[in-house]
Design an enzyme around this catalytic site. Structure first.
Site, PDB file in Angstrom:
ATOM      1  N   ARG A  90      -8.528   4.882   4.175  1.00 35.51           N
ATOM      2  CA  ARG A  90      -8.547   3.425   4.273  1.00 35.51           C
ATOM      3  C   ARG A  90      -8.721   2.964   5.712  1.00 35.51           C
ATOM      4  O   ARG A  90      -9.341   1.933   5.971  1.00 35.51           O
ATOM      5  CB  ARG A  90      -7.250   2.865   3.678  1.00 35.51           C
ATOM      6  CG  ARG A  90      -7.189   1.360   3.583  1.00 35.51           C
ATOM      7  CD  ARG A  90      -5.904   0.905   2.908  1.00 35.51           C
ATOM      8  NE  ARG A  90      -5.869   1.245   1.494  1.00 35.51           N
ATOM      9  CZ  ARG A  90      -5.065   2.151   0.935  1.00 35.51           C
ATOM     10  NH1 ARG A  90      -4.203   2.820   1.701  1.00 35.51           N
ATOM     11  NH2 ARG A  90      -5.105   2.395  -0.337  1.00 35.51           N
ATOM     12  N   TYR A  91      -8.139   3.676   6.667  1.00 32.45           N
ATOM     13  CA  TYR A  91      -8.214   3.337   8.077  1.00 32.45           C
ATOM     14  C   TYR A  91      -9.030   4.405   8.802  1.00 32.45           C
ATOM     15  O   TYR A  91      -8.967   5.588   8.440  1.00 32.45           O
ATOM     16  CB  TYR A  91      -6.817   3.258   8.683  1.00 32.45           C
ATOM     17  CG  TYR A  91      -5.933   2.218   8.038  1.00 32.45           C
ATOM     18  CD1 TYR A  91      -6.022   0.883   8.415  1.00 32.45           C
ATOM     19  CD2 TYR A  91      -5.009   2.563   7.053  1.00 32.45           C
ATOM     20  CE1 TYR A  91      -5.215  -0.084   7.826  1.00 32.45           C
ATOM     21  CE2 TYR A  91      -4.200   1.607   6.457  1.00 32.45           C
ATOM     22  CZ  TYR A  91      -4.303   0.282   6.847  1.00 32.45           C
ATOM     23  OH  TYR A  91      -3.511  -0.671   6.262  1.00 32.45           O
ATOM     24  N   ARG A  94      -6.904   7.652  10.187  1.00 34.80           N
ATOM     25  CA  ARG A  94      -5.892   8.355   9.398  1.00 34.80           C
ATOM     26  C   ARG A  94      -6.249   8.345   7.916  1.00 34.80           C
ATOM     27  O   ARG A  94      -6.938   7.449   7.441  1.00 34.80           O
ATOM     28  CB  ARG A  94      -4.496   7.767   9.614  1.00 34.80           C
ATOM     29  CG  ARG A  94      -4.357   6.283   9.348  1.00 34.80           C
ATOM     30  CD  ARG A  94      -3.139   5.750  10.093  1.00 34.80           C
ATOM     31  NE  ARG A  94      -2.886   4.342   9.857  1.00 34.80           N
ATOM     32  CZ  ARG A  94      -3.475   3.359  10.529  1.00 34.80           C
ATOM     33  NH1 ARG A  94      -4.381   3.642  11.452  1.00 34.80           N
ATOM     34  NH2 ARG A  94      -3.169   2.096  10.279  1.00 34.80           N
ATOM     35  N   CYS A 103       7.641  12.798  -8.981  1.00 42.56           N
ATOM     36  CA  CYS A 103       8.691  12.335  -8.070  1.00 42.56           C
ATOM     37  C   CYS A 103      10.048  12.809  -8.579  1.00 42.56           C
ATOM     38  O   CYS A 103      10.211  13.053  -9.778  1.00 42.56           O
ATOM     39  CB  CYS A 103       8.716  10.807  -8.002  1.00 42.56           C
ATOM     40  SG  CYS A 103       7.217  10.045  -7.367  1.00 42.56           S
ATOM     41  N   CYS A 107      10.775   4.907  -9.296  1.00 34.50           N
ATOM     42  CA  CYS A 107      11.225   3.571  -8.932  1.00 34.50           C
ATOM     43  C   CYS A 107      10.581   2.562  -9.879  1.00 34.50           C
ATOM     44  O   CYS A 107       9.383   2.647 -10.168  1.00 34.50           O
ATOM     45  CB  CYS A 107      10.838   3.260  -7.493  1.00 34.50           C
ATOM     46  SG  CYS A 107      11.506   4.433  -6.292  1.00 34.50           S
ATOM     47  N   CYS A 110       7.470   0.705  -8.346  1.00 40.74           N
ATOM     48  CA  CYS A 110       6.490   1.541  -7.646  1.00 40.74           C
ATOM     49  C   CYS A 110       5.073   0.963  -7.737  1.00 40.74           C
ATOM     50  O   CYS A 110       4.598   0.613  -8.812  1.00 40.74           O
ATOM     51  CB  CYS A 110       6.509   2.943  -8.245  1.00 40.74           C
ATOM     52  SG  CYS A 110       5.305   4.066  -7.490  1.00 40.74           S
ATOM     53  N   ARG A 112       2.430   2.634  -7.341  1.00 40.37           N
ATOM     54  CA  ARG A 112       1.556   3.626  -7.986  1.00 40.37           C
ATOM     55  C   ARG A 112       2.088   3.997  -9.373  1.00 40.37           C
ATOM     56  O   ARG A 112       1.808   5.077  -9.885  1.00 40.37           O
ATOM     57  CB  ARG A 112       1.438   4.887  -7.119  1.00 40.37           C
ATOM     58  CG  ARG A 112       0.647   4.680  -5.846  1.00 40.37           C
ATOM     59  CD  ARG A 112       0.179   6.007  -5.228  1.00 40.37           C
ATOM     60  NE  ARG A 112      -0.600   5.752  -4.033  1.00 40.37           N
ATOM     61  CZ  ARG A 112      -0.235   6.088  -2.797  1.00 40.37           C
ATOM     62  NH1 ARG A 112       0.915   6.724  -2.602  1.00 40.37           N
ATOM     63  NH2 ARG A 112      -1.007   5.810  -1.768  1.00 40.37           N
ATOM     64  N   ASP A 273       4.217  -4.807  -3.397  1.00 42.67           N
ATOM     65  CA  ASP A 273       2.849  -4.818  -3.907  1.00 42.67           C
ATOM     66  C   ASP A 273       2.831  -5.278  -5.359  1.00 42.67           C
ATOM     67  O   ASP A 273       3.781  -5.030  -6.122  1.00 42.67           O
ATOM     68  CB  ASP A 273       2.235  -3.418  -3.791  1.00 42.67           C
ATOM     69  CG  ASP A 273       2.099  -2.973  -2.345  1.00 42.67           C
ATOM     70  OD1 ASP A 273       1.539  -3.741  -1.546  1.00 42.67           O
ATOM     71  OD2 ASP A 273       2.563  -1.864  -2.013  1.00 42.67           O
ATOM     72  N   ASP A 310       0.488  -5.113   2.397  1.00 44.10           N
ATOM     73  CA  ASP A 310      -0.792  -4.455   2.165  1.00 44.10           C
ATOM     74  C   ASP A 310      -1.698  -5.464   1.470  1.00 44.10           C
ATOM     75  O   ASP A 310      -1.447  -5.848   0.317  1.00 44.10           O
ATOM     76  CB  ASP A 310      -0.616  -3.209   1.296  1.00 44.10           C
ATOM     77  CG  ASP A 310      -0.261  -1.987   2.120  1.00 44.10           C
ATOM     78  OD1 ASP A 310      -1.107  -1.569   2.932  1.00 44.10           O
ATOM     79  OD2 ASP A 310       0.852  -1.464   1.965  1.00 44.10           O
ATOM     80  N   LYS A 317      -3.077  -3.444   6.344  1.00 46.23           N
ATOM     81  CA  LYS A 317      -1.759  -4.062   6.427  1.00 46.23           C
ATOM     82  C   LYS A 317      -1.847  -5.306   7.305  1.00 46.23           C
ATOM     83  O   LYS A 317      -2.675  -5.370   8.215  1.00 46.23           O
ATOM     84  CB  LYS A 317      -0.731  -3.094   7.005  1.00 46.23           C
ATOM     85  CG  LYS A 317      -0.278  -2.022   6.034  1.00 46.23           C
ATOM     86  CD  LYS A 317       0.796  -1.162   6.650  1.00 46.23           C
ATOM     87  CE  LYS A 317       1.367  -0.207   5.609  1.00 46.23           C
ATOM     88  NZ  LYS A 317       0.352   0.706   5.054  1.00 46.23           N
TER      89      LYS A 317
END
Length: 347
Positions: A90-91, A94, A103, A107, A110, A112, A273, A310, A317
């Site tokens: 995305r950047y 990185r 996981c 959560c 989440c 995702r 998000d 985001d 961001k």
């Protein structure tokens, strides 16, 4: 050490975390989104407090079926920015490696949530990892590699060491960063061998510990964090601003001080998000800005995270913090801690 994990509504009901009346209403939630709650974490939840901060993060709710306009299965644009499977670029400098889709806990907020869980696959295959590392090797602009998931610390120590070593062999990669909840959800997995597998003598290694409430820092979690630091792994934090979990000045202050007290530098406080079924966790941005201003006025600068959003679609961001400097015509001024506005003469 074997730690049992509650993985169904029935298991949560047997543990006293879901009532007889509520259980049938959660069947559709269970079908849509993965459930996992390690028993030690489950025991930390108050049975008498429906607003318990740990309960709210991990025990499913019928509100998760309330899908609102603007919510998305891929709210930050992972798919759009994935040139090879398992990698997000995305950047410019990185990339993310989505090392696994599982996981230790799932959560309820989440971003995702549509992509993680035991039915979504386990970890990158050898072929997938080879392709990801080949892509990184071919792009010298990549300075930092971030391991995410799922939770990348679901990988074995051996697999983690392999990834670390292979990234060490890519000269232009200087920073390896791991994003995880493991130190606060399964601290027993942070063994000396695992801490050593994360460390590197050739690259800077950072580990972003995700926690949202001070109560997550048990004695075992504190020991796990200190073990990682002892191995030379730099610790930073990430948290999500969540309604009913950390949306008060006191709760946020306690959380940031809990991070600092074990050597974790507060780094990111994320605006939630817009994943499906998460509206009941959402805190308005204007409220988040007020909370960050209060933190800055009352805590050490070390304790104040970046409050970020985001931008949907994977744009970037954006900082959501209130500015201290204001311009009025040709005059610049700065806000003081006392709320007063003071002119600047050397702008």
């Amino acid at each position: 050490m074997t730690v049992a994990t509650l993985r169904s509504v029935a298991a949560l009901k047997a543990a006293g975390l879901v009532s007889e009346a509520l259980a049938p209403k959660l069947a559709a939630v269970e079908a849509a989104y993965a459930i996992a709650l390690p028993e030690p974490l489950a025991r930390a939840i108050s049975r008498d407090n429906p607003g318990d901060a740990i309960r709210r993060q991990y025990v499913p709710s019928p509100e998760e079926l309330d899908i609102r306009a603007g919510e998305s299965a891929d709210p930050i644009g992972d798919v759009r920015h994935s040139p090879v499977p398992g990698l997000v670029h995305r950047y410019p400098d990185r990339v993310l490696i989505k090392a696994t889709s599982t996981c230790p806990v799932y959560c309820r907020f989440c971003f995702r949530r549509e992509m993680v869980g035991p039915e979504k696959g386990e970890a990158l295959t050898k072929t997938d990892l080879d392709a990801v590392l080949a892509y990184i090797s071919a792009h010298p602009e990549i300075f930092e590699v971030i391991l995410t998931g799922g939770d990348p610390l679901m990988l074995s120590a051996e697999r983690t060491r392999e990834i670390t070593q292979r990234l060490e062999d890519i000269a232009h990669v200087k920073v390896i960063r791991w994003h995880t909840r493991m130190p606060v959800t399964r601290p027993d997995r942070i063994t000396p061998a695992y801490a050593e597998a994360l460390s590197s003598r050739k690259k800077a290694v950072f580990l972003a510990v995700h926690a949202n409430h001070a109560s997550e820092f048990t004695e075992e979690a504190i020991s796990a964090c200190r073990l990682l630091a002892k191995q030379g792994v730099a610790l930073v934090s990430q948290s999500v601003l969540l309604r009913g979990v950390n949306d008060t000045v006191q709760d946020l202050s306690d959380l940031m001080r809990a991070f600092l007290s074990v050597g974790i530098k507060p780094y990111y406080l994320h605006q939630l998000d817009a994943a499906p079924g998460t509206a009941h966790f959402r805190v308005p941005i204007k409220e988040g800005r007020r909370l960050i201003r209060a933190l800055r006025d009352n805590l050490s600068g070390l304790a104040v995270p970046h409050y970020v959003l985001d931008i949907p679609g994977g744009v970037s961001k954006a900082s959501l913090a209130l500015p201290d400097i204001e311009r009025r015509g040709d005059t610049w001024s700065v806000r003081g801690r006392d709320g007063g506005i003071y002119p600047l003469t050397d702008v």
